[in-house]
Design a protein around this motif. Structure first.
Motif, mmCIF file in Angstrom:
data_model
loop_
_atom_site.group_PDB
_atom_site.id
_atom_site.type_symbol
_atom_site.label_atom_id
_atom_site.label_comp_id
_atom_site.label_asym_id
_atom_site.label_seq_id
_atom_site.Cartn_x
_atom_site.Cartn_y
_atom_site.Cartn_z
ATOM 1 N N GLN A 178 17.127 27.349 1.682
ATOM 2 C CA GLN A 178 16.028 26.991 1.003
ATOM 3 C C GLN A 178 15.675 25.695 0.375
ATOM 4 N N ASP A 179 16.576 25.072 0.272
ATOM 5 C CA ASP A 179 16.635 23.477 -0.113
ATOM 6 C C ASP A 179 16.078 22.475 0.746
ATOM 7 N N THR A 180 15.971 23.206 2.113
ATOM 8 C CA THR A 180 15.342 22.185 3.053
ATOM 9 C C THR A 180 13.992 21.808 2.766
ATOM 10 N N GLY A 181 13.833 20.513 3.044
ATOM 11 C CA GLY A 181 12.378 19.932 2.933
ATOM 12 C C GLY A 181 12.422 18.592 2.453
ATOM 13 N N THR A 194 14.650 23.173 9.291
ATOM 14 C CA THR A 194 13.872 21.917 9.242
ATOM 15 C C THR A 194 12.847 21.959 8.067
ATOM 16 N N GLY A 195 12.735 23.341 7.346
ATOM 17 C CA GLY A 195 11.615 23.620 6.252
ATOM 18 C C GLY A 195 10.473 23.956 6.897
ATOM 19 N N LYS A 196 10.143 24.179 8.117
ATOM 20 C CA LYS A 196 8.822 24.480 8.538
ATOM 21 C C LYS A 196 8.854 25.548 9.423
ATOM 22 N N PRO A 197 8.715 26.753 8.522
ATOM 23 C CA PRO A 197 8.917 27.950 9.424
ATOM 24 C C PRO A 197 8.212 28.332 10.701
ATOM 25 N N LEU A 198 6.856 27.593 10.730
ATOM 26 C CA LEU A 198 6.169 27.769 12.082
ATOM 27 C C LEU A 198 6.535 27.121 13.260
ATOM 28 N N SER A 199 7.270 25.803 13.020
ATOM 29 C CA SER A 199 7.770 25.028 13.926
ATOM 30 C C SER A 199 9.015 25.327 14.764
ATOM 31 N N ASP A 203 8.105 4.181 -11.365
ATOM 32 C CA ASP A 203 6.994 3.185 -11.730
ATOM 33 C C ASP A 203 5.657 3.082 -10.616
ATOM 34 N N GLY A 204 5.452 4.269 -10.014
ATOM 35 C CA GLY A 204 4.260 4.301 -9.148
ATOM 36 C C GLY A 204 4.814 3.943 -7.440
ATOM 37 N N LYS A 205 6.027 3.872 -7.197
ATOM 38 C CA LYS A 205 6.657 3.471 -5.817
ATOM 39 C C LYS A 205 7.228 4.908 -5.621
ATOM 40 N N THR A 206 7.100 5.281 -4.440
ATOM 41 C CA THR A 206 7.336 6.395 -3.886
ATOM 42 C C THR A 206 8.732 5.924 -2.661
ATOM 43 N N LYS A 207 9.803 7.010 -2.751
ATOM 44 C CA LYS A 207 10.737 6.944 -1.722
ATOM 45 C C LYS A 207 11.030 8.417 -0.991
ATOM 46 N N GLU A 208 10.910 8.811 0.089
ATOM 47 C CA GLU A 208 10.944 10.196 0.468
ATOM 48 C C GLU A 208 12.406 10.264 1.470
ATOM 49 N N PHE A 209 12.968 11.532 1.038
ATOM 50 C CA PHE A 209 14.072 11.872 2.023
ATOM 51 C C PHE A 209 13.936 13.276 2.470
ATOM 52 N N LYS A 210 14.307 13.264 3.745
ATOM 53 C CA LYS A 210 13.829 14.582 4.566
ATOM 54 C C LYS A 210 15.454 15.385 4.677
ATOM 55 N N LEU A 211 15.651 16.517 4.165
ATOM 56 C CA LEU A 211 16.965 16.966 3.942
ATOM 57 C C LEU A 211 16.747 18.166 4.947
ATOM 58 N N LEU A 212 17.804 18.274 6.006
ATOM 59 C CA LEU A 212 18.003 19.326 6.920
ATOM 60 C C LEU A 212 19.374 20.171 6.507
ATOM 61 N N VAL A 213 19.236 21.416 6.453
ATOM 62 C CA VAL A 213 20.552 22.146 6.074
ATOM 63 C C VAL A 213 20.954 22.851 7.341
ATOM 64 N N VAL A 214 22.116 22.625 7.860
ATOM 65 C CA VAL A 214 22.680 23.317 9.073
ATOM 66 C C VAL A 214 23.567 24.471 8.662
ATOM 67 N N SER A 215 23.584 25.506 9.186
ATOM 68 C CA SER A 215 24.349 26.457 9.308
ATOM 69 C C SER A 215 25.410 26.911 10.188
ATOM 70 N N VAL A 216 26.323 26.522 10.124
ATOM 71 C CA VAL A 216 27.368 26.758 11.333
ATOM 72 C C VAL A 216 28.458 27.834 10.772
ATOM 73 N N GLY A 217 28.741 28.541 11.792
ATOM 74 C CA GLY A 217 29.918 29.662 11.820
ATOM 75 C C GLY A 217 30.425 30.241 12.955
ATOM 76 N N SER A 218 31.140 31.286 12.941
ATOM 77 C CA SER A 218 31.660 31.906 14.151
ATOM 78 C C SER A 218 31.635 33.570 13.860
ATOM 79 N N SER A 219 31.630 34.185 14.674
ATOM 80 C CA SER A 219 31.413 35.629 14.760
ATOM 81 C C SER A 219 32.382 36.158 15.744
ATOM 82 N N PRO A 220 33.624 36.969 15.187
ATOM 83 C CA PRO A 220 33.947 37.038 14.132
ATOM 84 C C PRO A 220 34.492 35.800 13.345
ATOM 85 N N HIS A 264 10.254 18.133 -5.297
ATOM 86 C CA HIS A 264 10.702 18.820 -3.958
ATOM 87 C C HIS A 264 9.694 19.633 -3.374
ATOM 88 N N ASN A 265 9.135 19.184 -2.109
ATOM 89 C CA ASN A 265 8.092 19.758 -1.577
ATOM 90 C C ASN A 265 6.673 19.860 -2.596
#
Length: 323
Positions: A92-95, A136-141, A102-119, A52-53
């Protein structure tokens, strides 16, 4: 719920491919506190590792002997062969999650969305705001711009948070948060429920009092028959006879306690009197001793009566003369 290409799915995984070839980076969108499963689908392997990252989560060999890494998500995830399960994702799991087999790689990009209403609870006629935050896991973007879509399929006029005023019954249903990420559109949903607003009328100061009808309870009140206009007994009448019953019961209990105490005292006095009477009528403690008297006749009288004569005593011995 993971949503990709405007179609909700439980989780996204790579399509079956040969173990020597892996697909491109796969983007997975999940709401906060939901379950996510990542699959490599490599079949048999000699060594497999999840990161993870660029931090090792856990690695396995062909004997399924695990080796844990320093990644923070280790305590909230589970590795089962070539699958990585996260029961409840957090922001914080975003990333990027990387599967190395066996030397082969596969990547997953996880985006965590927070939805809700106020109140959290929406009432008809009130104000409310619907929030949708994409991590998105990129604090500066900059975060992707979101667009809310109403339950009837009509987009909300403004982008970003959806401000509802006033809230109406037509706002109930599933709202969809749509956003653009790396040239593709992803969606996340929020179920909204609107409750009826309770209105109360207050009488003006100094004006007539507004009487409210209370439901009739057959257990505590005498309800009039249906259709009658007789006034129902109010709370004051109910309390009057209730207090009378409580007072009468208390008086009876107090009277019983007094009678019991009087009987106990009389019984004690009777016992004391009987004890004193026994002490006064008892004989004196020291009585004169009565000796036994023998009325047997003397020995002479017994001889006259034909008894045996006693044997004579032997004569005394004379002293011997010494010549």
């Amino acid at each position: 719920m993971c949503i990709s290409d405007c179609k909700p799915e439980c989780f996204l995984s790579a399509s079956p491919v040969p173990s020597a070839v892996f697909a491109a980076v796969e983007v997975i969108v999940s709401n906060s506190q939901e379950r996510v499963v990542l699959e490599c689908r490599v079949g048999t392997f000699t060594n497999l590792a999840w990161k993870h990252n660029d931090q090792l989560i856990q690695s396995l060999n062909n004997r399924n002997l695990p080796r844990k890494g320093p990644a923070a998500i280790l305590g909230r995830s589970k590795c089962v062969l070539d699958r990585l399960e996260i029961p409840s994702v957090m922001a914080q799991d975003t990333g990027t999650f990387t599967c190395i087999a066996d030397g082969k790689t596969k990547e997953f990009k996880l985006l965590v969305v927070s939805v809700g209403s106020s109140p959290p609870e929406l009432h008809s006629g009130s104000k409310a705001t619907l929030q949708c935050v994409v991590n998105t896991g990129k604090p500066l973007s900059p975060k992707p711009t979101v667009q809310w879509i109403r339950p009837d399929g009509v987009p909300h006029p403004a982008k970003g948070p959806a401000h509802l005023y006033p809230v109406t019954a037509s706002d109930s249903g599933v709202w969809v948060c749509s956003f653009l990420y790396e040239g593709r559109t992803y969606n996340s949903s929020l179920h909204v429920r609107v409750k009826a607003h309770i209105t109360t009328t207050l009488a003006p100061p100094g004006g007539p009092k507004v009487q409210t009808k209370t439901p009739c309870n057959n257990l505590t009140q005498s309800c009039p028959p249906p259709g009658s206009t007789e006034p129902q007994p109010g709370p004051a009448q109910f309390h009057w006879w209730l207090w009378v019953a409580i007072g009468a019961g208390s008086f009876l209990v107090l009277l019983m306690l007094v009678c019991i105490s009087v009987l106990i005292r009389r019984n004690r006095r009777r016992k004391v009197k009987k004890k004193l009477h026994r002490i006064k009528g008892a004989p004196p403690p020291h009585r004169p001793r009565q000796y036994c008297q023998c009325n047997c006749p003397p020995s002479a009288a017994r001889l006259k009566q034909g008894g045996q004569k006693p044997k004579p005593l032997a004569p005394p011995l004379k002293p011997l003369l010494v010549q």
